[in-house]
Scaffold this active site. Structure first.
Site, PDB file in Angstrom:
ATOM      1  N   HIS A   1       0.824  -1.211   0.000  1.00 37.79           N
ATOM      2  CA  HIS A   1       0.000   0.000   0.000  1.00 37.79           C
ATOM      3  C   HIS A   1       0.859   1.262   0.000  1.00 37.79           C
ATOM      4  O   HIS A   1       1.918   1.312   0.632  1.00 37.79           O
ATOM      5  CB  HIS A   1      -1.002   0.007   1.156  1.00 37.79           C
ATOM      6  CG  HIS A   1      -0.408   0.151   2.518  1.00 37.79           C
ATOM      7  ND1 HIS A   1      -0.210   1.377   3.124  1.00 37.79           N
ATOM      8  CD2 HIS A   1       0.000  -0.769   3.409  1.00 37.79           C
ATOM      9  CE1 HIS A   1       0.290   1.201   4.331  1.00 37.79           C
ATOM     10  NE2 HIS A   1       0.440  -0.102   4.533  1.00 37.79           N
TER      11      HIS A   1
ATOM     12  N   GLU B   1      -5.157   1.244   2.834  1.00 42.12           N
ATOM     13  CA  GLU B   1      -4.839   0.243   3.852  1.00 42.12           C
ATOM     14  C   GLU B   1      -4.840   0.818   5.259  1.00 42.12           C
ATOM     15  O   GLU B   1      -5.274   0.159   6.203  1.00 42.12           O
ATOM     16  CB  GLU B   1      -3.473  -0.385   3.548  1.00 42.12           C
ATOM     17  CG  GLU B   1      -3.172  -1.658   4.333  1.00 42.12           C
ATOM     18  CD  GLU B   1      -2.565  -1.407   5.714  1.00 42.12           C
ATOM     19  OE1 GLU B   1      -2.487  -2.359   6.505  1.00 42.12           O
ATOM     20  OE2 GLU B   1      -2.169  -0.252   5.994  1.00 42.12           O
ATOM     21  N   GLU B   2      -4.344   2.047   5.421  1.00 45.90           N
ATOM     22  CA  GLU B   2      -4.218   2.620   6.767  1.00 45.90           C
ATOM     23  C   GLU B   2      -5.562   2.861   7.446  1.00 45.90           C
ATOM     24  O   GLU B   2      -5.618   3.079   8.654  1.00 45.90           O
ATOM     25  CB  GLU B   2      -3.404   3.913   6.728  1.00 45.90           C
ATOM     26  CG  GLU B   2      -1.928   3.737   6.369  1.00 45.90           C
ATOM     27  CD  GLU B   2      -1.134   2.958   7.405  1.00 45.90           C
ATOM     28  OE1 GLU B   2      -1.703   2.613   8.459  1.00 45.90           O
ATOM     29  OE2 GLU B   2       0.043   2.670   7.164  1.00 45.90           O
TER      30      GLU B   2
ATOM     31  N   HIS C   1       4.861   3.414  12.711  1.00 50.68           N
ATOM     32  CA  HIS C   1       3.918   4.513  12.915  1.00 50.68           C
ATOM     33  C   HIS C   1       4.514   5.618  13.785  1.00 50.68           C
ATOM     34  O   HIS C   1       3.780   6.380  14.426  1.00 50.68           O
ATOM     35  CB  HIS C   1       2.590   4.024  13.483  1.00 50.68           C
ATOM     36  CG  HIS C   1       1.732   3.359  12.461  1.00 50.68           C
ATOM     37  ND1 HIS C   1       0.373   3.193  12.606  1.00 50.68           N
ATOM     38  CD2 HIS C   1       2.031   2.817  11.250  1.00 50.68           C
ATOM     39  CE1 HIS C   1      -0.119   2.579  11.546  1.00 50.68           C
ATOM     40  NE2 HIS C   1       0.875   2.333  10.707  1.00 50.68           N
TER      41      HIS C   1
END
Length: 349
Positions: A69, A221-222, A322
């Protein structure tokens, strides 16, 4: 087998420096599509804005799909405050302290770009010495200081900034002489770059794969639904290429390819996992098998959507996911070599 690691790293740097928070990915997907076409692979854009490419194989009745992604964490303008600063709403899952002090850019709906810094409302120790370090970092106490002469809401509005404008974080990409790659958004632009490197290698060797193979560069995706649509008919095997998480209780490091046995969605296909481990061992790769407690991939999302597929998950080991992420060129190479070995292999049992 030599893989084009330098190309992959250079490609990652380009991708990382192209802002693409989930919901605002058109520029980066256009770049990926153009690069795949430059490498000789025809592509289409899905209605959701993802890139879908196909490489014809010897067997056209049993297909494989690999996905990575290109969307990233980011934010949106939630409120324009009376003091001329911006309140944010998260895009994706991260902690506010992970972006405190980060440079950012605001993109208006008409394409204007402004820069700023993400700070707490009580950032100055000289003014708020007792409160600054103790306050919990929440949406309510985080704001963007815009790099323009604005002192109130009206002056911000005059710039064209509105609620709903996208905010992206400065990736601060650095490639060290020792081979480390430090950047935001290694999750998952590193894997996109690795897939492009694999395609480059395949095109240069001219070999035909045993199975028709699709590449889906997803862009949601996130927020949880990147690769659960646009899966071509006849797809049986689905391999997500995402990051391998590093932390206490895990085996993965910044030099290996990580093979996921289970994440928060449940176990990955046992046959696929054993197949990938066997390939890693046969090719002398640095690999680790791990379980990720707070993770979910496009492959598991596809299963939730009802697809009858064999699913797996691999990726380069990425530290501080992240947050302020880091990996190493060796992880790029080990991941690329495992992908290549998989593409050349027989079917998963």
């Amino acid at each position: 087998m030599n893989m084009p690691v330098d190309y992959m790293v250079e490609t990652f740097v380009t991708l990382a420096n192209t802002p693409s928070p989930t919901g605002n990915t058109a520029k980066v997907t256009a770049w990926v599509k153009a690069e795949l076409e430059r490498l000789g692979i025809s592509c289409t854009m899905t209605n959701k804005g993802a890139v879908l490419a196909t490489i014809k194989g010897k067997n056209d009745s049993r297909h494989r799909l690999l996905t990575a992604h290109v969307d990233t964490l980011g934010a949106m303008v939630k409120e324009i405050k009376s003091n001329g600063r911006l309140k944010l709403a998260m895009i994706g899952g991260f902690n506010w302290n992970a972006v405190e002090g980060e440079y950012c850019q605001i993109e208006t709906s008409d394409g204007r770009i402004y820069t700023g810094t993400i700070l707490t409302t009580k950032a100055s120790v000289h003014v708020y010495s007792r409160e600054s370090g103790k306050m919990e970092r929440t949406e309510e106490v985080m704001e963007v200081r815009i790099d323009e002469k604005v002192r109130n809401r009206e002056e911000v509005l005059a710039l064209g900034i509105r609620v709903g404008d996208f905010v992206s974080f400065d990736p601060r990409v650095t490639v060290t002489e020792s081979g480390f790659i430090k950047s935001r958004h290694l999750d998952d632009k590193a894997s996109v770059a690795i897939l492009l490197g694999v395609v480059k290698q395949l095109q240069e060797t001219g070999e035909q794969l045993p199975f028709t193979t699709h590449l889906l560069i997803s862009n949601n995706e996130e927020i949880g639904y990147g690769g659960n649509s646009n899966i071509p008919e006849n797809t049986v095997e689905y391999l997500a290429v995402d990051m391998g998480a590093i932390g206490e209780g895990l085996n993965t490091d910044e030099f290996c390819v990580s093979i996921c046995a289970k994440d928060s969605s449940g176990p990955y296909h046992y046959g696929m996992r054993k197949h990938l481990v066997k390939l890693a061992e046969e090719n002398g790769l640095n690999y680790q098998v791990d379980i990720y407690p707070f993770y979910n991939s496009d492959a598991s999302t596809a299963l939730r959507a009802g697809y009858d597929i064999i699913h797996g998950l691999i990726g380069p080991g990425v530290d501080a996911s992240h947050s302020h992420e880091r990996t190493h060129k060796e992880a790029f190479e080990n991941t690329a070599r495992l992908i290549m070995a998989y593409l050349r292999s027989g079917q998963v049992e």
